[in-house]
Design an enzyme around this catalytic site. Structure first.
Site, PDB file in Angstrom:
ATOM      1  N   HIS A   1       5.225   6.532  -0.977  1.00 26.39           N
ATOM      2  CA  HIS A   1       6.041   5.342  -1.238  1.00 26.39           C
ATOM      3  C   HIS A   1       5.233   4.085  -0.947  1.00 26.39           C
ATOM      4  O   HIS A   1       4.191   4.141  -0.284  1.00 26.39           O
ATOM      5  CB  HIS A   1       7.261   5.358  -0.323  1.00 26.39           C
TER       6      HIS A   1
ATOM      7  N   HIS B   1       0.842  -1.197   0.000  1.00 30.60           N
ATOM      8  CA  HIS B   1       0.000   0.000   0.000  1.00 30.60           C
ATOM      9  C   HIS B   1       0.872   1.240   0.000  1.00 30.60           C
ATOM     10  O   HIS B   1       2.071   1.168   0.308  1.00 30.60           O
ATOM     11  CB  HIS B   1      -0.873   0.016   1.262  1.00 30.60           C
TER      12      HIS B   1
HETATM   13  O1  ACK Z   1       5.062   1.409   5.066  1.00 26.87           O
HETATM   14  P1  ACK Z   1       4.225   2.476   5.600  1.00 26.87           P
HETATM   15  O2  ACK Z   1       3.947   3.683   4.824  1.00 26.87           O
HETATM   16  O3  ACK Z   1       4.787   2.897   7.043  1.00 26.87           O
HETATM   17  O4  ACK Z   1       2.886   1.850   6.110  1.00 26.87           O
HETATM   18  C1  ACK Z   1       2.866   1.641   7.489  1.00 26.87           C
HETATM   19  C2  ACK Z   1       1.526   2.024   8.066  1.00 26.87           C
HETATM   20  O5  ACK Z   1       1.659   3.362   8.523  1.00 26.87           O
HETATM   21  C3  ACK Z   1       1.097   1.130   9.233  1.00 26.87           C
HETATM   22  O6  ACK Z   1       2.101   1.093  10.184  1.00 26.87           O
HETATM   23  C4  ACK Z   1       2.964   3.838   8.313  1.00 26.87           C
HETATM   24  N1  ACK Z   1       3.358   4.602   9.488  1.00 26.87           N
HETATM   25  C5  ACK Z   1       3.579   4.139  10.742  1.00 26.87           C
HETATM   26  N2  ACK Z   1       3.868   5.145  11.568  1.00 26.87           N
HETATM   27  C6  ACK Z   1       3.836   6.287  10.839  1.00 26.87           C
HETATM   28  C7  ACK Z   1       4.045   7.659  11.115  1.00 26.87           C
HETATM   29  N3  ACK Z   1       4.351   8.083  12.334  1.00 26.87           N
HETATM   30  N4  ACK Z   1       3.938   8.540  10.106  1.00 26.87           N
HETATM   31  C8  ACK Z   1       3.626   8.136   8.863  1.00 26.87           C
HETATM   32  N5  ACK Z   1       3.414   6.861   8.522  1.00 26.87           N
HETATM   33  C9  ACK Z   1       3.511   5.940   9.493  1.00 26.87           C
HETATM   34  C10 ACK Z   1       3.827   2.630   8.065  1.00 26.87           C
END
Ligand code: ACK
Length: 217
Positions: free
Chosen positions: A148, A69
């Site tokens: 990303h 995703h």
């Molecule tokens: O790979 P990602 O974009 O990085 O997808 C997961 C999703 O949310 C579930 O964990 C993203 N994620 C986790 N913490 C944060 C944060 N503090 N800021 C932005 N994205 C986050 C993580």
């Protein structure tokens, strides 16, 4: 109460259709396999192992993290700053459940993560939250720079790191660091940015259908 806390998701984002997830994973695996065999990569192996003589199998080094995703807003069930206004945003409500075409323009690898850069369209930027780039300390990059898909993380690394690694590479570029051109690969051109940071700019972006939705977990 607990019900109220559950009313916002862990995150909103575009979720790749399962049929294309496999294709994207294969492309990423092929890239890692090829990168592993390059002399230029072996020369900088210590970025990954801490020891020059050790070998690394990149396909083993990174672990897949759930369904592919592109996160738009990390809400943490409402605990993250700005979660509620984001969920109530008109574009978010209207476009929830719609299909989009995401354009993957580059693949990147660092000692922490492997990911794909997503180049957002104007319409897709309507779903991009106010300032995830600034939250990460990158104040001068264009909106959407952090977009990303996490393809894998090294042991003990959380997926939030992937977007931060991408911003780090884009910041270097913006500061005028061109990186070290390594070679033209079938998929595109490979550049090394030091400290184990590799960027493959795709010759042809990978277009993939994705549904804008949310994940509760
Ligand atoms: O790979 P990602 O974009 O990085 O997808 C997961 C999703 O949310 C579930 O964990 C993203 N994620 C986790 N913490 C944060 C944060 N503090 N800021 C932005 N994205 C986050 C993580």
């Amino acid at each position: 109460g607990p019900l109220e806390e559950m009313s916002l998701p862990l995150f909103f984002g575009w979720f790749l259709l399962s049929s294309v997830q496999d294709k994207v994973r294969c492309t990423s695996m092929d890239f890692l396999k090829t990168l592993d065999t390059l002399e230029a990569f072996k020369k900088h192996l210590s970025d990954f192992t801490g020891k020059a003589e050790k070998e690394v199998d990149l396909e083993q080094y990174f672990q897949a993290k759930g369904t592919l995703h592109c996160t738009t807003k990390f809400c943490d069930y409402g605990k993250a700053p700005g979660a509620k206004p984001y969920a109530q945003n008109t574009a978010v409500k209207e476009l929830y459940g719609s299909a989009f075409e995401l354009s993957l323009s580059a693949l990147f690898v660092t000692p922490r993560t492997v990911g794909a850069r997503v180049s957002l369209t104007e319409e897709q930027l309507l779903l991009w939250p106010a300032d995830p780039e600034e939250e990460a300390g990158s104040t001068s990059l264009p909106r959407g720079s952090r977009a990303h898909i996490t393809l894998g993380c090294a042991e003990h690394v959380e997926p939030v790191q992937t977007g931060l690694d991408l911003l780090e590479i884009l910041t270097l570029q913006q500061e005028g660091q061109q990186g070290e051109p390594i070679e033209e690969m079938e998929l595109g051109s490979l550049t090394y940015y030091g400290e184990g940071r590799w960027l493959l700019t795709l010759r042809e972006p990978i277009c993939t259908p994705a549904c804008f939705s949310s994940f509760y977990g």
